[in-house]
Design a protein around this motif. Sequence first.
Motif, PDB file in Angstrom:
ATOM      1  N   LEU A 185      56.208 117.461 107.823  1.00 31.45           N
ATOM      2  CA  LEU A 185      56.495 116.766 106.592  1.00 31.45           C
ATOM      3  C   LEU A 185      55.337 116.816 105.719  1.00 31.45           C
ATOM      4  CD1 LEU A 185      58.995 113.926 107.354  1.00 31.45           C
ATOM      5  CD2 LEU A 185      59.228 115.717 105.996  1.00 31.45           C
ATOM      6  N   ASP A 186      53.899 116.950 106.023  1.00 25.77           N
ATOM      7  CA  ASP A 186      52.652 116.932 105.386  1.00 25.77           C
ATOM      8  C   ASP A 186      52.606 116.067 104.199  1.00 25.77           C
ATOM      9  OD1 ASP A 186      50.266 118.005 104.842  1.00 25.77           O
ATOM     10  OD2 ASP A 186      51.185 119.776 103.548  1.00 25.77           O
ATOM     11  N   GLY A 187      52.134 114.909 104.368  1.00 21.53           N
ATOM     12  CA  GLY A 187      51.880 113.971 103.265  1.00 21.53           C
ATOM     13  C   GLY A 187      53.150 113.174 103.071  1.00 21.53           C
ATOM     14  N   ILE A 188      54.308 113.405 103.462  1.00 17.16           N
ATOM     15  CA  ILE A 188      55.673 112.647 103.081  1.00 17.16           C
ATOM     16  C   ILE A 188      55.844 111.564 104.141  1.00 17.16           C
ATOM     17  CG2 ILE A 188      57.994 112.749 102.808  1.00 17.16           C
ATOM     18  CD1 ILE A 188      56.490 114.208 100.617  1.00 17.16           C
ATOM     19  N   PRO A 189      55.759 110.381 103.872  1.00 16.74           N
ATOM     20  CA  PRO A 189      55.965 109.331 104.879  1.00 16.74           C
ATOM     21  C   PRO A 189      57.185 109.371 105.541  1.00 16.74           C
ATOM     22  CG  PRO A 189      55.875 108.179 102.709  1.00 16.74           C
ATOM     23  CD  PRO A 189      55.607 109.860 102.390  1.00 16.74           C
ATOM     24  N   GLN A 190      57.421 109.041 106.930  1.00 15.36           N
ATOM     25  CA  GLN A 190      58.564 108.908 107.463  1.00 15.36           C
ATOM     26  C   GLN A 190      58.631 107.691 108.251  1.00 15.36           C
ATOM     27  OE1 GLN A 190      59.092 111.872 110.428  1.00 15.36           O
ATOM     28  NE2 GLN A 190      56.907 112.612 110.066  1.00 15.36           N
ATOM     29  N   ARG A 191      59.804 107.251 108.678  1.00 18.75           N
ATOM     30  CA  ARG A 191      60.048 105.833 109.440  1.00 18.75           C
ATOM     31  C   ARG A 191      61.311 105.912 110.345  1.00 18.75           C
ATOM     32  NH1 ARG A 191      61.339 103.657 104.620  1.00 18.75           N
ATOM     33  NH2 ARG A 191      63.061 102.569 104.513  1.00 18.75           N
ATOM     34  N   THR A 192      61.378 105.318 111.461  1.00 19.84           N
ATOM     35  CA  THR A 192      62.522 105.461 112.121  1.00 19.84           C
ATOM     36  C   THR A 192      62.884 103.865 112.119  1.00 19.84           C
ATOM     37  OG1 THR A 192      61.830 107.156 113.495  1.00 19.84           O
ATOM     38  CG2 THR A 192      63.586 105.713 114.342  1.00 19.84           C
ATOM     39  N   GLU A 193      64.299 103.627 111.930  1.00 19.58           N
ATOM     40  CA  GLU A 193      64.826 102.394 111.980  1.00 19.58           C
ATOM     41  C   GLU A 193      66.330 102.258 111.982  1.00 19.58           C
ATOM     42  OE1 GLU A 193      63.585 100.993 107.959  1.00 19.58           O
ATOM     43  OE2 GLU A 193      65.578 101.406 107.214  1.00 19.58           O
ATOM     44  N   PRO A 194      67.067 101.270 112.567  1.00 24.04           N
ATOM     45  CA  PRO A 194      68.425 101.145 112.630  1.00 24.04           C
ATOM     46  C   PRO A 194      69.043 101.096 111.345  1.00 24.04           C
ATOM     47  CG  PRO A 194      67.273  99.409 113.869  1.00 24.04           C
ATOM     48  CD  PRO A 194      66.047 100.081 112.864  1.00 24.04           C
ATOM     49  N   VAL A 195      69.980 102.215 111.050  1.00 20.25           N
ATOM     50  CA  VAL A 195      70.845 102.097 109.992  1.00 20.25           C
ATOM     51  C   VAL A 195      72.222 102.030 110.339  1.00 20.25           C
ATOM     52  CG1 VAL A 195      71.482 103.842 108.044  1.00 20.25           C
ATOM     53  CG2 VAL A 195      69.250 103.994 109.061  1.00 20.25           C
ATOM     54  N   ARG A 196      72.802 100.872 109.638  1.00 21.33           N
ATOM     55  CA  ARG A 196      74.139 100.487 109.809  1.00 21.33           C
ATOM     56  C   ARG A 196      74.836 100.797 108.541  1.00 21.33           C
ATOM     57  NH1 ARG A 196      71.037  97.357 112.952  1.00 21.33           N
ATOM     58  NH2 ARG A 196      71.931  96.889 114.995  1.00 21.33           N
ATOM     59  N   PRO A 197      76.133 101.057 108.587  1.00 26.21           N
ATOM     60  CA  PRO A 197      76.850 101.474 107.222  1.00 26.21           C
ATOM     61  C   PRO A 197      76.653 100.317 106.268  1.00 26.21           C
ATOM     62  CG  PRO A 197      78.335 101.483 109.148  1.00 26.21           C
ATOM     63  CD  PRO A 197      77.121 100.854 109.753  1.00 26.21           C
ATOM     64  N   ALA A 198      76.332  98.812 106.273  1.00 33.46           N
ATOM     65  CA  ALA A 198      75.966  98.173 105.487  1.00 33.46           C
ATOM     66  C   ALA A 198      74.576  98.381 104.619  1.00 33.46           C
ATOM     67  CB  ALA A 198      76.011  96.743 105.793  1.00 33.46           C
ATOM     68  N   ASP A 199      73.709  99.179 105.470  1.00 34.01           N
ATOM     69  CA  ASP A 199      72.422  99.515 104.725  1.00 34.01           C
ATOM     70  C   ASP A 199      72.290 100.862 104.113  1.00 34.01           C
ATOM     71  OD1 ASP A 199      71.061  97.542 106.687  1.00 34.01           O
ATOM     72  OD2 ASP A 199      71.053  98.674 108.358  1.00 34.01           O
ATOM     73  N   LEU A 200      73.550 101.322 104.176  1.00 30.16           N
ATOM     74  CA  LEU A 200      73.446 102.842 103.183  1.00 30.16           C
ATOM     75  C   LEU A 200      73.241 102.561 101.571  1.00 30.16           C
ATOM     76  CD1 LEU A 200      76.558 104.665 105.147  1.00 30.16           C
ATOM     77  CD2 LEU A 200      74.180 104.952 105.223  1.00 30.16           C
ATOM     78  N   GLY A 201      73.636 101.460 101.283  1.00 33.05           N
ATOM     79  CA  GLY A 201      73.190 101.456 100.041  1.00 33.05           C
ATOM     80  C   GLY A 201      71.933 101.307  99.540  1.00 33.05           C
ATOM     81  N   ARG A 202      71.074 101.084 100.452  1.00 33.76           N
ATOM     82  CA  ARG A 202      69.443 101.103  99.995  1.00 33.76           C
ATOM     83  C   ARG A 202      68.999 102.375 100.048  1.00 33.76           C
ATOM     84  NH1 ARG A 202      66.629  99.913 104.096  1.00 33.76           N
ATOM     85  NH2 ARG A 202      67.886  99.664 105.773  1.00 33.76           N
ATOM     86  N   PHE A 203      69.837 103.560 100.323  1.00 39.03           N
ATOM     87  CA  PHE A 203      69.169 104.914 100.300  1.00 39.03           C
ATOM     88  C   PHE A 203      69.773 105.822  99.156  1.00 39.03           C
ATOM     89  CE2 PHE A 203      69.384 103.690 104.842  1.00 39.03           C
ATOM     90  CZ  PHE A 203      68.000 103.673 105.206  1.00 39.03           C
TER      91      PHE A 203
END
Length: 271
Positions: free
Chosen positions: A208-226
Amino acid sequence: MSTTTAPTTTFPTLLDGQPAREPIDALAFAGFAHFTAMQVRGGRVRGLDLHLERLVTASRRLFGASPSPERFRDDLRAALHDAPADLSLTLTVFDADGEFTNEPGERTLRTLIRTASPATGPAGPLALDIVGHERFLPEIKHVGEGAKTYYMRRARAAGFDDAAFMDRQGRLSEASIWNLAFWDGEQVVWPEAEILTGTTMGIVRRRLDGIPQRTEPVRPADLGRFRGAVVMNSWTPGIAVPRIGDVEFDASEELVRVAHAAFEREPWVVP
């Protein structure tokens, strides 16, 4: 007036590194085997180390022992020797005895390599339905997973293109034959769940070379944040997902560009 016939391209099938002379697909795909799939271009592959690690780890988990990485490389070289330079390749490992043992000396593990025309996957975009499903031994790319096709077909009947799986904790994990990734406009977000970590996913993560990334739980209610989402597998590092369930995304193509750029930074390797 004479005519010429175009030569027929032959994509070989190898059993234990030798041309298969009998119909043995049923042996390898009887329900207890694992595999890795890759795209070959110019006789080279990307992420070879990830494929070899997958094969060794899954063999030890399923069979209690594994062929060496060099054995796998020998078989790959044999398959590519007289094959077209560009192709799709699947290497399956199965146990001729069919019994589990922790004694490596008793193993009769065999490899089946099948080759076919090169593939790039569907053009997309792909809208995903959400279904509750957890794969058996999700960390292993094993055979005999009829549920994936079943839920994909159900999703298509409901007006979607494919299915995204949700585990018993309500977390989105992966899609039928794909890994999932999300985009918040600045970072790539990988779903935290029990999944098969794909080789393409592994390549994208390390490039990804400079693009930050993270891992976290993603639930259907969270989809609107993306702002966007993609699916990826051995065919492609990213196909745009404009909708998951009832949630639509407006910037999935941004994530497609990010994922493809990362994948392109991975070198091609001769087995």
